[in-house]
Design a protein around this motif. Structure first.
Motif, PDB file in Angstrom:
ATOM      1  N   GLU A 115       0.839  -1.188   0.000  1.00 30.01           N
ATOM      2  CA  GLU A 115       0.000   0.000   0.000  1.00 30.01           C
ATOM      3  C   GLU A 115       0.877   1.242   0.000  1.00 30.01           C
ATOM      4  N   GLN A 116       0.320   2.344  -0.428  1.00 31.43           N
ATOM      5  CA  GLN A 116       1.021   3.611  -0.436  1.00 31.43           C
ATOM      6  C   GLN A 116       0.146   4.670   0.231  1.00 31.43           C
ATOM      7  N   LEU A 117       0.796   5.620   0.848  1.00 30.73           N
ATOM      8  CA  LEU A 117       0.096   6.710   1.503  1.00 30.73           C
ATOM      9  C   LEU A 117       0.166   7.937   0.604  1.00 30.73           C
ATOM     10  N   VAL A 118      -0.970   8.454   0.219  1.00 28.71           N
ATOM     11  CA  VAL A 118      -1.055   9.670  -0.586  1.00 28.71           C
ATOM     12  C   VAL A 118      -1.641  10.772   0.284  1.00 28.71           C
ATOM     13  N   GLN A 119      -0.924  11.894   0.377  1.00 28.69           N
ATOM     14  CA  GLN A 119      -1.394  13.026   1.157  1.00 28.69           C
ATOM     15  C   GLN A 119      -1.547  14.231   0.245  1.00 28.69           C
ATOM     16  N   GLY A 120      -2.688  14.878   0.361  1.00 20.87           N
ATOM     17  CA  GLY A 120      -2.955  16.072  -0.430  1.00 20.87           C
ATOM     18  C   GLY A 120      -3.340  17.233   0.460  1.00 20.87           C
ATOM     19  N   GLN A 121      -2.937  18.424   0.063  1.00 24.42           N
ATOM     20  CA  GLN A 121      -3.312  19.638   0.787  1.00 24.42           C
ATOM     21  C   GLN A 121      -3.730  20.670  -0.263  1.00 24.42           C
ATOM     22  N   ILE A 122      -5.003  21.028  -0.251  1.00 27.62           N
ATOM     23  CA  ILE A 122      -5.582  21.899  -1.261  1.00 27.62           C
ATOM     24  C   ILE A 122      -6.025  23.203  -0.602  1.00 27.62           C
ATOM     25  N   PRO A 123      -5.392  24.321  -0.925  1.00 27.93           N
ATOM     26  CA  PRO A 123      -5.819  25.603  -0.344  1.00 27.93           C
ATOM     27  C   PRO A 123      -7.246  25.940  -0.756  1.00 27.93           C
ATOM     28  N   ILE A 124      -8.029  26.445   0.179  1.00 27.94           N
ATOM     29  CA  ILE A 124      -9.408  26.846  -0.108  1.00 27.94           C
ATOM     30  C   ILE A 124      -9.631  28.279   0.364  1.00 27.94           C
ATOM     31  N   ALA A 125     -10.391  29.021  -0.429  1.00 23.27           N
ATOM     32  CA  ALA A 125     -10.691  30.420  -0.128  1.00 23.27           C
ATOM     33  C   ALA A 125     -11.651  30.508   1.054  1.00 23.27           C
ATOM     34  N   PRO A 126     -11.776  31.680   1.671  1.00 22.86           N
ATOM     35  CA  PRO A 126     -12.677  31.821   2.823  1.00 22.86           C
ATOM     36  C   PRO A 126     -14.113  31.394   2.550  1.00 22.86           C
ATOM     37  N   GLU A 179     -15.034  29.034   0.436  1.00 29.13           N
ATOM     38  CA  GLU A 179     -15.107  27.654  -0.025  1.00 29.13           C
ATOM     39  C   GLU A 179     -15.206  26.688   1.148  1.00 29.13           C
ATOM     40  N   SER A 180     -15.755  25.522   0.869  1.00 33.10           N
ATOM     41  CA  SER A 180     -15.939  24.486   1.884  1.00 33.10           C
ATOM     42  C   SER A 180     -14.906  23.387   1.727  1.00 33.10           C
ATOM     43  N   ARG A 181     -14.886  22.498   2.701  1.00 35.37           N
ATOM     44  CA  ARG A 181     -14.010  21.337   2.601  1.00 35.37           C
ATOM     45  C   ARG A 181     -14.337  20.531   1.347  1.00 35.37           C
ATOM     46  N   ALA A 182     -15.632  20.415   1.036  1.00 32.55           N
ATOM     47  CA  ALA A 182     -16.040  19.643  -0.133  1.00 32.55           C
ATOM     48  C   ALA A 182     -15.453  20.217  -1.419  1.00 32.55           C
ATOM     49  N   ASP A 183     -15.337  21.527  -1.496  1.00 29.62           N
ATOM     50  CA  ASP A 183     -14.753  22.149  -2.686  1.00 29.62           C
ATOM     51  C   ASP A 183     -13.292  21.718  -2.855  1.00 29.62           C
ATOM     52  N   GLY A 184     -12.541  21.759  -1.755  1.00 30.79           N
ATOM     53  CA  GLY A 184     -11.140  21.360  -1.830  1.00 30.79           C
ATOM     54  C   GLY A 184     -10.980  19.879  -2.124  1.00 30.79           C
ATOM     55  N   ILE A 185     -11.808  19.040  -1.484  1.00 33.31           N
ATOM     56  CA  ILE A 185     -11.719  17.599  -1.704  1.00 33.31           C
ATOM     57  C   ILE A 185     -12.058  17.256  -3.152  1.00 33.31           C
ATOM     58  N   ALA A 186     -13.021  17.976  -3.736  1.00 30.58           N
ATOM     59  CA  ALA A 186     -13.381  17.725  -5.133  1.00 30.58           C
ATOM     60  C   ALA A 186     -12.200  17.997  -6.053  1.00 30.58           C
ATOM     61  N   ARG A 187     -11.426  19.057  -5.782  1.00 26.83           N
ATOM     62  CA  ARG A 187     -10.258  19.346  -6.613  1.00 26.83           C
ATOM     63  C   ARG A 187      -9.181  18.270  -6.417  1.00 26.83           C
ATOM     64  N   ALA A 188      -9.020  17.814  -5.184  1.00 29.82           N
ATOM     65  CA  ALA A 188      -8.052  16.747  -4.927  1.00 29.82           C
ATOM     66  C   ALA A 188      -8.445  15.465  -5.663  1.00 29.82           C
ATOM     67  N   GLU A 189      -9.715  15.137  -5.642  1.00 29.91           N
ATOM     68  CA  GLU A 189     -10.173  13.920  -6.303  1.00 29.91           C
ATOM     69  C   GLU A 189     -10.013  14.018  -7.820  1.00 29.91           C
ATOM     70  N   HIS A 190     -10.146  15.221  -8.364  1.00 32.67           N
ATOM     71  CA  HIS A 190      -9.923  15.384  -9.801  1.00 32.67           C
ATOM     72  C   HIS A 190      -8.466  15.075 -10.148  1.00 32.67           C
ATOM     73  N   LEU A 191      -7.530  15.545  -9.321  1.00 32.47           N
ATOM     74  CA  LEU A 191      -6.121  15.223  -9.555  1.00 32.47           C
ATOM     75  C   LEU A 191      -5.879  13.723  -9.415  1.00 32.47           C
ATOM     76  N   LEU A 192      -6.541  13.100  -8.464  1.00 26.85           N
ATOM     77  CA  LEU A 192      -6.406  11.649  -8.300  1.00 26.85           C
ATOM     78  C   LEU A 192      -6.924  10.911  -9.524  1.00 26.85           C
ATOM     79  N   ASP A 193      -8.045  11.372 -10.070  1.00 27.91           N
ATOM     80  CA  ASP A 193      -8.589  10.731 -11.272  1.00 27.91           C
ATOM     81  C   ASP A 193      -7.584  10.759 -12.416  1.00 27.91           C
ATOM     82  N   LEU A 194      -6.832  11.851 -12.507  1.00 31.70           N
ATOM     83  CA  LEU A 194      -5.878  12.003 -13.596  1.00 31.70           C
ATOM     84  C   LEU A 194      -4.599  11.187 -13.388  1.00 31.70           C
ATOM     85  N   ALA A 195      -4.143  11.102 -12.137  1.00 36.63           N
ATOM     86  CA  ALA A 195      -2.805  10.559 -11.873  1.00 36.63           C
ATOM     87  C   ALA A 195      -2.792   9.165 -11.258  1.00 36.63           C
TER      88      ALA A 195
END
Length: 390
Positions: free
Chosen positions: A277-288, A290-306
């Motif tokens: 197994e591998q540990l993947v850690q992401g940190q996505i800056p979010i504007a005041p 924006e919600s956690r869901a907004d940041g997680i959605a951007r992280a998941e888009h990067l995961l879909d690609l990579a």
């Protein structure tokens, strides 16, 4: 013998405690939580996940200080072959090379950026708007701010240069930052430092001696009842995943279309995740706004690609929103010298990553801790922090 009180048992607090004890002081550390470390804590359990991606930069002043005291411990091997697996999200697709316009801004010979201009305006004049935007977002690996282009050009340029070749400086302690904190705590203990956990301090004791307040700036503001203790920071959405390993996964994904980064820690450290197994850690800056869901959605888009088929490979997942992850960020017209001062008068000193000390991220905590102890002891000949780079 000097007596000194340190409030806060994170990286800054332990640095101050060790430095003071080495100078012969009698030191007491008060930590509100049951464990030490502050934001340098590492999760317990089979996945040794830091609270967001962390790295020690070997070019920073704290590297020499920690190394001289044998506090760094074993390091994950530098992944020399991994640059080929660094992916860059640019114009909606994954790429392997940095845009040429961004490379122009990374050159050491490029013009020194001004303090009083925002980075986007200055960089666009040097390399065009597209290159400026990509550079601003690429700097997020050392900024974790939702709009790096709006910050001081000089501030972002320094961090962009540090992020340009992270393999040359970034180091990852085996077992996470918690092991570094444990070694620091053990050294403090051996030097006679008294450490009290679950000891929240709500007011400074009357007739107190020198006190180093090494907490978050918000906590320091409440403790000292000083409304001037504020500075600009940021919020991030954190996503940690344990994935079953698949050949061809990216080592890291840096977003050039928006600030954000994902990183695979199995390639560096065999202890964070279980076998295969591998540990993947992401940190996505979010504007005041924006919600956690907004940041997680951007992280998941990067995961879909990579990370092909990553959803079917997940064995563990953790999400969170973190505040103040950036440490201090400097707006146009300001620099580290304009942040809340270390010396608060009446024997009270600040240490942390949002106060008036130079450096990048945890380096600010380290530099401010050394300066606080130096001031508390009234040492005339202060430590030259540039020499501490070794």
């Amino acid at each position: 013998m000097h007596r000194i009180t340190v409030i806060g048992g994170g990286f800054a607090g332990l640095t101050a405690a060790i430095t003071a004890a080495e100078a012969g002081a009698k030191v007491t550390v008060y930590e509100a939580h049951h464990t030490l470390g502050g934001r340098a804590r590492t999760a317990d359990g089979p996945y040794r996940a830091n609270e967001g991606p962390h790295a020690l930069y070997s070019g920073g002043p704290h590297w020499t200080w920690l190394q001289q005291r044998d506090l760094i411990g074993p390091l994950a091997p530098v992944p020399l072959l991994e640059p080929a697996r660094l992916r860059l999200h640019h114009k909606g697709a994954l790429r392997r090379t940095l845009p040429f316009a961004l490379l122009k801004l990374l050159r050491r010979s490029s013009r020194q950026a001004p303090v009083d201009t925002d980075f986007m305006s200055w960089a666009a004049a040097q390399a065009g708007e597209e290159g400026a935007r990509a550079a601003a977002h690429y700097s997020a690996v050392t900024l974790f701010h939702h709009d790096p282009g709006s910050l001081s050009a000089a501030f972002v340029q320094q961090r962009l240069r540090r992020a340009a070749n992270p393999l040359s400086e970034a180091r990852h302690p085996l077992g996470g930052w918690a092991d570094v904190i444990d070694r620091m705590a053990a050294r403090a203990w051996n030097l006679g430092v008294r450490i009290e956990t679950l000891a929240r301090v709500d007011a400074l004791p009357e007739g107190h001696g020198p006190v180093v307040v090494a907490t978050s700036l918000d906590a320091a503001r409440r403790l000292l009842k000083d409304d001037s203790l504020t500075w600009t920071g940021g919020r991030t959405a954190l996503l940690d995943l344990a994935l079953r390993t698949r050949r061809g996964d990216a080592f890291a994904v840096s977003d050039l279309d928006a600030p954000g980064r994902l990183e695979w820690f199995r390639a560096q450290d065999r202890t964070p995740a279980r076998a295969r197994e591998q540990l993947v850690q992401g940190q996505i800056p979010i504007a005041p706004h924006e919600s956690r869901a907004d940041g997680i959605a951007r992280a998941e888009h990067l995961l879909d690609l990579a990370f092909t088929g990553w959803r079917e490979r997940v064995t563990w997942r953790r999400e969170a929103v973190a505040r103040g992850r950036t440490g201090a960020v400097d707006l146009p017209g300001t620099s580290w010298r304009d942040r809340p001062g270390i010396d608060r008068g009446d024997g009270v000193y600040l240490a942390g990553d949002q106060v008036a000390a130079p450096g990048v991220l945890s380096e600010v905590s380290f530099n401010s801790a050394l300066e606080a102890v130096t001031l508390a002891f009234g040492i005339r000949r202060r430590l030259d922090l540039k020499q501490a780079r070794g």
